[in-house]
Scaffold this motif. Structure first.
Motif, PDB file in Angstrom:
ATOM      1  N   TYR A   6     -20.212  37.666   4.188  1.00 48.61           N
ATOM      2  CA  TYR A   6     -19.265  36.575   4.481  1.00 48.61           C
ATOM      3  C   TYR A   6     -18.033  36.807   3.628  1.00 48.61           C
ATOM      4  O   TYR A   6     -18.126  37.011   2.418  1.00 48.61           O
ATOM      5  CB  TYR A   6     -19.885  35.223   4.140  1.00 48.61           C
ATOM      6  N   VAL A   7     -16.864  36.808   4.264  1.00 47.01           N
ATOM      7  CA  VAL A   7     -15.641  37.161   3.544  1.00 47.01           C
ATOM      8  C   VAL A   7     -14.524  36.168   3.849  1.00 47.01           C
ATOM      9  O   VAL A   7     -14.395  35.670   4.976  1.00 47.01           O
ATOM     10  CB  VAL A   7     -15.199  38.610   3.892  1.00 47.01           C
ATOM     11  N   ILE A   8     -13.740  35.886   2.826  1.00 43.32           N
ATOM     12  CA  ILE A   8     -12.495  35.126   2.976  1.00 43.32           C
ATOM     13  C   ILE A   8     -11.366  36.037   2.512  1.00 43.32           C
ATOM     14  O   ILE A   8     -11.380  36.525   1.375  1.00 43.32           O
ATOM     15  CB  ILE A   8     -12.491  33.839   2.134  1.00 43.32           C
ATOM     16  N   HIS A   9     -10.397  36.263   3.387  1.00 44.00           N
ATOM     17  CA  HIS A   9      -9.266  37.153   3.059  1.00 44.00           C
ATOM     18  C   HIS A   9      -7.978  36.364   3.185  1.00 44.00           C
ATOM     19  O   HIS A   9      -7.696  35.759   4.229  1.00 44.00           O
ATOM     20  CB  HIS A   9      -9.258  38.349   4.011  1.00 44.00           C
ATOM     21  N   THR A  10      -7.165  36.386   2.102  1.00 44.57           N
ATOM     22  CA  THR A  10      -5.902  35.643   2.104  1.00 44.57           C
ATOM     23  C   THR A  10      -4.686  36.551   2.082  1.00 44.57           C
ATOM     24  O   THR A  10      -3.564  36.066   1.956  1.00 44.57           O
ATOM     25  CB  THR A  10      -5.839  34.699   0.881  1.00 44.57           C
ATOM     26  N   GLY A  11      -4.924  37.864   2.186  1.00 45.18           N
ATOM     27  CA  GLY A  11      -3.813  38.808   2.204  1.00 45.18           C
ATOM     28  C   GLY A  11      -3.468  39.313   0.821  1.00 45.18           C
ATOM     29  O   GLY A  11      -3.988  38.841  -0.191  1.00 45.18           O
TER      30      GLY A  11
END
Length: 472
Positions: A410-415
């Protein structure tokens, strides 16, 4: 059980992915010595690089602390004051305090580049490279035959205890193995030793490998992974690398050739331990700092959450002490290696450690097995760091954070740029989708039971580590 204090031989290659071992039946790579070693070792299917980049993993490996804590959140490079601080307590210091002989051979990449301070350092170090002098920046390693970072595999260089550069015209893996064998031969009768060897290949440039290994793959048909694109390729951090699939096949063959060369040198070390009567009294670990995408998902290199990037080999052998076999139930993250080795060897684990001692699990006993591993990457390219400095913001507040369980990622990417506003969340079922080609994009984690659970674990870890990551 063996009552004699064991030696430790810890070997790790740079940018070597977990899939690139013959016995794994994934990459078409020739590794007879590793295959044989695996039959007498404990092999971990879920070993991970917490931040798949050279310097961050190395700092985490030695200290048992996350990159966000050590401050080594990106590579030690020109223009950035990033290096492992002298006051960090590492595994080398523990071994030294406990009376072990300590040695480090090969790539270090944990010191600030010398050219950050002077244009022409006396040592000859250039670009990201650095000579690390005797003292606290060597973190307890007394014998030193090392360099910072220098990707000329066929013409490497090293420093010992002075600024005089030792230049060599030989493949670095072969040369460093020769040095290691001599070190063990000279020190084996003086008490237990802990020897770390950091081989730079199969890190790019991929073509810098002896011809005898390349020839093994000249006419060999290799199968690319199903998630490999036709090109052109890029890095996850935005660099456009170009290239066609035909060129990728050549690079992949050269990468495999380097791994085969590493396999041969690894075999030499194992044979030497047997001949010297040291095999039963030496814990041997074979691992890497991170993987290599080699075209998977249209990308090269690392710095992303895909298995080709974060998945690393981790094989450990200690006859009569560690049961042989595949371990498919234990997650072992970069930060867990140091406390686990110390726990196995009955040595004190510093209070500063953030990783988990998995020694009981490794020995096949009932013990702690983490449910999840925390992974992260941060903006670290020079252009990113300059943009964050100009904006007055902390680059460690952006990038991606991920939770990896045995089944899910599970990943959260904000740049990677300070002004990026898009937030994406992906959930991968690595059991049903082993090549991670069909992620579920999560708009609201509360609406998906697995994502909800893993999102909670992720933010709890962010809070625990005082990680400035935010999606606001």
């Amino acid at each position: 059980m063996n009552q004699k204090r064991p030696n430790l031989l810890f070997l790790f290659a740079d940018q070597w992915r977990r899939q690139a071992m013959g016995f794994m039946n994934e990459d078409d790579v020739i590794t007879p010595n590793m295959d044989q070693f695996a039959k007498g070792s404990r092999v971990f299917d879920h070993a991970l690089s917490c931040t798949p980049l050279c310097s961050p993993h190395r700092a985490a490996l030695l200290t048992g602390r996350y990159p966000i804590t050590t401050g080594v959140f990106t590579n030690c490079k020109i223009g950035a004051e990033i290096g492992l601080q002298p006051d960090e307590m590492g595994i080398g210091e523990v071994f030294k305090q406990e009376g072990y002989q300590t040695a480090y051979i090969g790539k270090w990449h944990l010191d600030v580049p010398e050219q950050n301070y002077e244009e022409e350092p006396e040592s000859g170090a250039r670009n990201w490279d650095a000579y690390t002098p005797p003292g606290p920046r060597r973190h307890g390693f007394d014998y030193w035959y090392s360099y910072g970072t220098f990707d000329q595999h066929l013409q490497p260089h090293y420093w010992k205890d002075s600024k005089e550069m030792i230049q060599v015209n030989e493949w670095s893996v072969k040369h460093e193995t020769d040095v290691a064998i001599k070190y063990i031969k000279d020190h084996k009768d003086n008490g237990p030793f802990s020897l770390f060897i950091s081989w730079n290949p199969p890190h790019s440039p991929y073509d810098q490998v002896p011809e005898k290994y390349k020839k093994l793959y000249e006419d060999k048909e290799i199968t690319l992974r199903p998630n490999v694109s036709k090109g052109p390729f890029s890095a996850h951090t935005g660099e456009k690398l170009g290239g066609t699939q035909e060129e990728l096949i050549e690079k992949t063959k050269n990468y495999f050739a380097a791994v085969t060369g590493i396999d041969e040198q690894f075999g030499r070390l194992l044979t030497f331990l047997e001949e010297e009567g040291l095999a039963d009294d030496t814990i041997v670990v074979l691992s890497a700092d991170h993987g290599d995408l080699l075209g998977s998902h249209g990308m090269m290199a690392k710095h992303v959450w895909y298995e080709e990037s974060v998945g690393i080999p981790f094989l450990i052998r200690w006859p009569e002490n560690i049961p042989v076999g595949r371990d498919r139930e234990t997650l072992i993250n970069s930060v867990d290696v140091m406390p686990t080795l110390l726990g196995l060897m009955g040595l004190p684990i510093p209070d500063t450690v953030e990783g988990i001692d998995l020694s009981q699990a490794i020995k096949g006993e009932d013990g702690i097995r983490p449910d999840a591993a925390f992974l992260a990457c941060y903006p670290g390219r020079d252009v990113f760091l300059q943009a964050f400095e100009k904006a007055g913001l902390d680059p460690k507040s952006k990038g991606w954070r991920a939770i990896r369980t045995i089944r899910y990622t599970y990943v959260i990417h904000t740049g990677y740029w300070p002004d990026e506003k898009t937030v994406v969340r992906y959930l991968y079922d690595n059991q049903e989708d082993p090549y991670q080609m069909n992620p579920l994009e999560i708009k609201d984690p509360k609406e998906h039971e697995v994502a909800k659970q893993l999102d909670k674990v992720l933010w709890e870890k962010v809070k625990e580590l005082k990680d400035p990551f935010t999606i606001a």
